[in-house]
Design a protein around this motif. Structure first.
Motif, PDB file in Angstrom:
ATOM      1  N   GLN A   1       0.817  -1.215   0.000  1.00  0.00           N
ATOM      2  CA  GLN A   1       0.000   0.000   0.000  1.00  0.00           C
ATOM      3  C   GLN A   1       0.852   1.267   0.000  1.00  0.00           C
ATOM      4  N   GLY A   2       0.340   2.295  -0.642  1.00  0.00           N
ATOM      5  CA  GLY A   2       0.994   3.594  -0.606  1.00  0.00           C
ATOM      6  C   GLY A   2      -0.040   4.652  -0.279  1.00  0.00           C
ATOM      7  N   ALA A   3       0.379   5.687   0.465  1.00  0.00           N
ATOM      8  CA  ALA A   3      -0.575   6.730   0.852  1.00  0.00           C
ATOM      9  C   ALA A   3      -0.060   8.090   0.426  1.00  0.00           C
ATOM     10  N   LEU A   4      -0.971   8.927  -0.014  1.00  0.00           N
ATOM     11  CA  LEU A   4      -0.638  10.307  -0.375  1.00  0.00           C
ATOM     12  C   LEU A   4      -1.402  11.221   0.567  1.00  0.00           C
ATOM     13  N   MET A   5      -0.647  11.974   1.365  1.00  0.00           N
ATOM     14  CA  MET A   5      -1.291  12.803   2.390  1.00  0.00           C
ATOM     15  C   MET A   5      -1.106  14.274   2.017  1.00  0.00           C
ATOM     16  N   VAL A   6      -2.205  14.989   1.878  1.00  0.00           N
ATOM     17  CA  VAL A   6      -2.125  16.385   1.444  1.00  0.00           C
ATOM     18  C   VAL A   6      -2.778  17.316   2.466  1.00  0.00           C
ATOM     19  N   PRO A   7      -2.474  18.614   2.400  1.00  0.00           N
ATOM     20  CA  PRO A   7      -2.935  19.503   3.469  1.00  0.00           C
ATOM     21  C   PRO A   7      -4.414  19.878   3.441  1.00  0.00           C
ATOM     22  N   THR A   8      -5.077  19.797   2.314  1.00  0.00           N
ATOM     23  CA  THR A   8      -6.484  20.217   2.325  1.00  0.00           C
ATOM     24  C   THR A   8      -7.377  19.140   1.702  1.00  0.00           C
TER      25      THR A   8
ATOM     26  N   ALA B   1      -6.998   4.554  11.469  1.00  0.00           N
ATOM     27  CA  ALA B   1      -6.496   4.108  10.175  1.00  0.00           C
ATOM     28  C   ALA B   1      -5.430   3.036  10.401  1.00  0.00           C
ATOM     29  N   ASP B   2      -5.818   1.823  10.063  1.00  0.00           N
ATOM     30  CA  ASP B   2      -4.959   0.682  10.327  1.00  0.00           C
ATOM     31  C   ASP B   2      -4.555   0.083   8.977  1.00  0.00           C
ATOM     32  N   TYR B   3      -3.277   0.176   8.666  1.00  0.00           N
ATOM     33  CA  TYR B   3      -2.874  -0.244   7.320  1.00  0.00           C
ATOM     34  C   TYR B   3      -2.515  -1.723   7.287  1.00  0.00           C
ATOM     35  N   GLN B   4      -2.762  -2.338   6.145  1.00  0.00           N
ATOM     36  CA  GLN B   4      -2.382  -3.742   6.081  1.00  0.00           C
ATOM     37  C   GLN B   4      -0.896  -3.885   5.797  1.00  0.00           C
ATOM     38  N   ASN B   5      -0.419  -3.167   4.811  1.00  0.00           N
ATOM     39  CA  ASN B   5       1.007  -3.272   4.492  1.00  0.00           C
ATOM     40  C   ASN B   5       1.508  -1.987   3.835  1.00  0.00           C
ATOM     41  N   LEU B   6       1.529  -0.945   4.634  1.00  0.00           N
ATOM     42  CA  LEU B   6       1.900   0.371   4.109  1.00  0.00           C
ATOM     43  C   LEU B   6       3.401   0.425   3.829  1.00  0.00           C
ATOM     44  N   ALA B   7       3.766   0.706   2.596  1.00  0.00           N
ATOM     45  CA  ALA B   7       5.187   0.713   2.249  1.00  0.00           C
ATOM     46  C   ALA B   7       5.671   2.073   1.773  1.00  0.00           C
ATOM     47  N   LEU B   8       4.733   2.994   1.523  1.00  0.00           N
ATOM     48  CA  LEU B   8       5.142   4.309   1.012  1.00  0.00           C
ATOM     49  C   LEU B   8       4.175   5.380   1.507  1.00  0.00           C
ATOM     50  N   VAL B   9       4.751   6.469   2.008  1.00  0.00           N
ATOM     51  CA  VAL B   9       3.922   7.621   2.368  1.00  0.00           C
ATOM     52  C   VAL B   9       4.469   8.841   1.643  1.00  0.00           C
ATOM     53  N   ILE B  10       3.579   9.547   0.967  1.00  0.00           N
ATOM     54  CA  ILE B  10       4.003  10.768   0.292  1.00  0.00           C
ATOM     55  C   ILE B  10       3.290  11.929   0.952  1.00  0.00           C
ATOM     56  N   THR B  11       4.026  12.891   1.403  1.00  0.00           N
ATOM     57  CA  THR B  11       3.365  14.071   1.958  1.00  0.00           C
ATOM     58  C   THR B  11       3.668  15.239   1.038  1.00  0.00           C
ATOM     59  N   ASP B  12       2.677  16.049   0.886  1.00  0.00           N
ATOM     60  CA  ASP B  12       2.761  17.164  -0.022  1.00  0.00           C
ATOM     61  C   ASP B  12       3.060  18.374   0.843  1.00  0.00           C
TER      62      ASP B  12
END
Ligand SMILES: Nc1ncnc2c1ncn2[C@@H]1O[C@H](COP(=O)(O)OP(=O)(O)OP(=O)(O)O)[C@@H](O)[C@H]1O
Length: 685
Positions: free
Chosen positions: A307-314, A376-387
């Motif tokens: 899994q990968g997540a993209l976290m943004v400010p708005t 928020a419980d991830y199964q297999n988070l391997a990447l987080v991108i923050t903007d």
């Protein structure tokens, strides 16, 4: 009463006033210490009436030559009186203060301090503050703090509260070891706090500010170093391999990647498939095409079954990314599932999203800070991108680590920061730079004008809309009052509607609107159902509507240049010629000079550098260049020298006591831990 007590522990503060303080972010008395003035007012030496010139703020010692008259003018209650001293007479007037008639005594002398304005044919003092002579003599020449305010909160209230805290409570010991304080000639902590609020003179205020900015940078750098150390020992618990799908996605894009994008993608791919946890910053000017790089990284991760997540400010941005990624998945018939998670979703929607995340159904998760909340419980988070790292910062990254996850980390930033500063601020990150704009872009055409140009600007917007394009009009955020902010935009929209034909749909957007409504407006704008969007700076970061070709900024003088550059970056994102109209309502030469810099160049680095040269080191509380960092006082551009000191100091400290075990470093260690982990304990001791 102690530093952790609520504001209602203060004399004269009840439940209602406490709520007002809370609205300004003051929950504990300790918070007041770091509720810094935004500027200072210096009480001038008294003048005689004949010396007063229109436009200046002046103090006169005078008596009332007659009774105050009170009448109604345009539904406002207006009190007027003639003041007199040995050199002449001067009118003074006040709105909505009818009680003055009974409190001021004719014949008695007072000090009146206010702005001298033109009234009819004469000069008059507008809404002057009134002092007893002795009281004024006591504060004459002194610097008085002016605080940022919210609805209901007055400067007097904050001043009084801060005074009481400084006088009656014990401020904690100094966290800085003596050696550091001496080496960089920094103020002692307690002295700095009292001098930032009530400086004896300007030199003391500067010294105080320097010390407090140093503290902010120092903790930040120490926190970053500790994160970096954590990272080195971490090997990922997962491994990614290169996959052909990314090349295929690149092949099928409607454009070819620029050479800079290709270079950065190679760096990302190498890191992602390496055997160390990646932490990399992607820096690139507005519109340079960072998003597609993030998307490719997410796709590579998903193709590896992770899994990968993209976290943004708005929320607006989260939804926009979600939609464009979903569209790409559909268009290219990829077998990945994207899920959106934002704070404003209904409980049911959130539950479904959580379920998809924890079951592993979701490959790509896009959202706001809701992504790091407990549920928020991830199964297999391997990447987080923050903007834009600064909007999240160290603490949020720790939150992931606290979930027992050490994913690869990509941070995206459009802040044009010189390399020397970048290595300090992003000390924990490797840096990739997208230093090229897509080739099909025409440079944005700029103009800096005064408000008399408005009618022409509206005609220009109308013309562009008739060609099928869209426009943004930005109204400044009035920081003093959030409700005023909304009103500004609403009133402006009404006025603009009257100036444009009915066929053009104009809507407004501001930060205080319900998220669902904001999303709806943004979506309609994206679909060109709205042609002109009047907005506060909520559209500043990341919003991508390539069909918009006009950016008109009202009161441009109120914004920092970096912020204006970001705003301007909302246009010029497609093939069409775009325009930026900066409207200012200030006659100041300096304002014009500053805005002229934007006029000359569309290059973020150039702008930041020139802005710095213009403001010089004296401009302490001016408009901050970057509203992005989390610092309350410090500005990484303007205070770059202090940033360097703090970096050097952190280096020396960790060389001698890496784990902060020495007794003299215990308070620092404690504050650092609060800084990193947050929690109920606050830093404001
Ligand atoms: N190589 C390219 N050629 C043409 N268009 C591109 C290219 N790369 C990206 N784009 C398009 O350019 C626009 C801006 O890209 P993107 O949203 O990634 O910018 P950004 O770097 O994130 O900017 P900001 O910091 O302003 O958010 C998008 O519409 C995107 O599809």
């Amino acid at each position: 009463m102690n530093m952790c007590s609520g504001p209602d522990a203060l004399k004269g503060v009840g439940e209602k006033t406490k709520k007002i303080f809370e609205r300004a972010g003051i929950f504990q008395l300790g918070d007041l210490l770091h509720y810094y003035p935004r500027a200072y007012d210096i009480y001038e030496n008294m003048k005689s009436i004949s010396e007063i010139r229109e436009g200046e703020t002046a103090a006169v010692c005078a008596s009332l030559s007659c009774e105050i008259t009170v009448r109604y003018v345009k539904r406002l209650n207006l009190s007027t009186v003639i003041l007199r001293d040995s050199t002449g007479c001067l009118q003074a007037f006040w709105y909505n203060m009818p009680y003055l008639k009974n409190t001021l005594k004719p014949g008695k002398r007072y000090v009146f301090r206010g702005k001298a304005v033109r009234k009819g044919r004469q000069t008059a003092l507008e809404q002057p503050a009134i002092f007893d002579i002795d009281a004024y003599v006591n504060i004459q020449g002194q610097m008085q703090p002016l605080y940022p305010l919210v609805d209901g909160l007055t400067n007097k209230m904050v001043k009084k509260a801060v005074r009481q805290v400084l006088d009656e409570l014990e401020i904690s010991e100094d966290m800085l070891p003596d050696s550091i304080r001496e080496k960089w000639k920094l103020d002692d902590y307690q002295h700095a706090l009292s001098q930032i609020h009530f400086p004896d003179n300007e030199t003391n205020m500067r010294q105080a500010r320097q010390r407090l900015v140093f503290d902010e940078f120092f903790l930040f750098i120490l926190a970053l170093r500790s994160l970096r150390n954590d990272r080195i020992v971490v090997r990922p618990s997962f491994f990614l391999e290169e996959k052909p799908v990314t090349a295929q996605v690149i092949q099928n894009l409607p454009f070819s990647l620029t050479a800079a994008q290709q270079k950065v993608w190679r760096e990302l791919e190498q890191d992602l498939t390496g055997n160390q946890v990646m932490a990399r910053l992607i820096q690139g000017d507005v519109g340079s095409g960072k998003t597609i790089l993030a998307v490719l990284a997410l796709i590579l991760t998903a193709a590896n079954g992770l899994q990968g997540a993209l976290m943004v400010p708005t929320e607006v941005l989260a939804r926009q990314h979600y939609e464009s990624i979903t569209e790409l998945i559909q268009k290219q018939a990829l077998d990945f599932k994207a899920v959106l998670l934002t704070g404003s979703m209904t409980a049911k929607e959130k539950r479904e999203a959580y379920q998809k995340i924890s079951s592993g159904f979701a490959d790509i998760i896009i959202g706001t800070h809701a992504l790091i909340q407990e549920k928020a419980d991830y199964q297999n988070l391997a990447l987080v991108i923050t903007d834009e790292q600064h909007r999240f910062g160290v603490r949020q990254r720790e939150a992931f680590a606290a979930k027992g996850i050490t994913p690869h980390m990509i941070v995206m930033s459009a802040t044009p920061i010189p390399r020397t500063l970048a290595v300090i601020i992003y000390g924990d990150l490797d840096i990739s730079v997208v230093d090229e704009l897509p080739a099909d872009r025409l440079p944005i055409k700029n103009c800096v004008v005064d408000t008399s140009y408005r009618t022409k600007a509206y005609a220009f917007i109308r013309n562009e809309v008739e060609k099928g394009r869209q426009a943004y009009v930005i109204c400044p955020m009035v920081e003093e009052s959030e409700s005023i902010e909304a009103e500004n935009v609403i009133a402006y929209t009404r006025q603009l509607c009257e100036s444009l034909p009915d066929t053009i749909t104009v809507e407004y957007l501001h930060g205080k609107m319900k998220p669902a409504l904001k999303n709806e407006i943004m979506e309609r704008f994206l679909k060109n159902e709205i042609q002109v969007l009047v907005s506060t700076t909520v559209v500043e970061v990341g919003v991508n509507v390539p069909n918009a070709t006009v950016m008109m900024v009202e009161n441009a003088e109120r914004f920092g240049l970096a912020q204006l550059h970001q705003l301007r970056g909302r246009v010029g994102r497609g093939k069409e010629q775009s325009y930026c109209i900066m409207v200012h309502s200030s006659d100041s030469k300096k304002t014009k000079q500053r805005l002229e810099i934007l006029n000359q160049s569309n290059d973020g680095f150039f702008i930041a550098g020139e802005d710095l040269k213009l403001r010089g080191p004296g401009d302490l509380f001016g408009i901050r260049q970057s509203g992005l960092m989390e610092f309350r006082l410090g500005d990484v551009f303007q205070d770059s020298a202090i940033l360097q000191w703090a970096s050097e100091a952190a280096g020396r400290l960790l060389e001698t006591d890496e784990e902060l075990l020495l007794p003299e470093h215990q308070l620092l260690k404690k504050k650092l831990s609060i800084y990193i982990h947050g929690g109920t304990e606050r830093l404001n001791l």
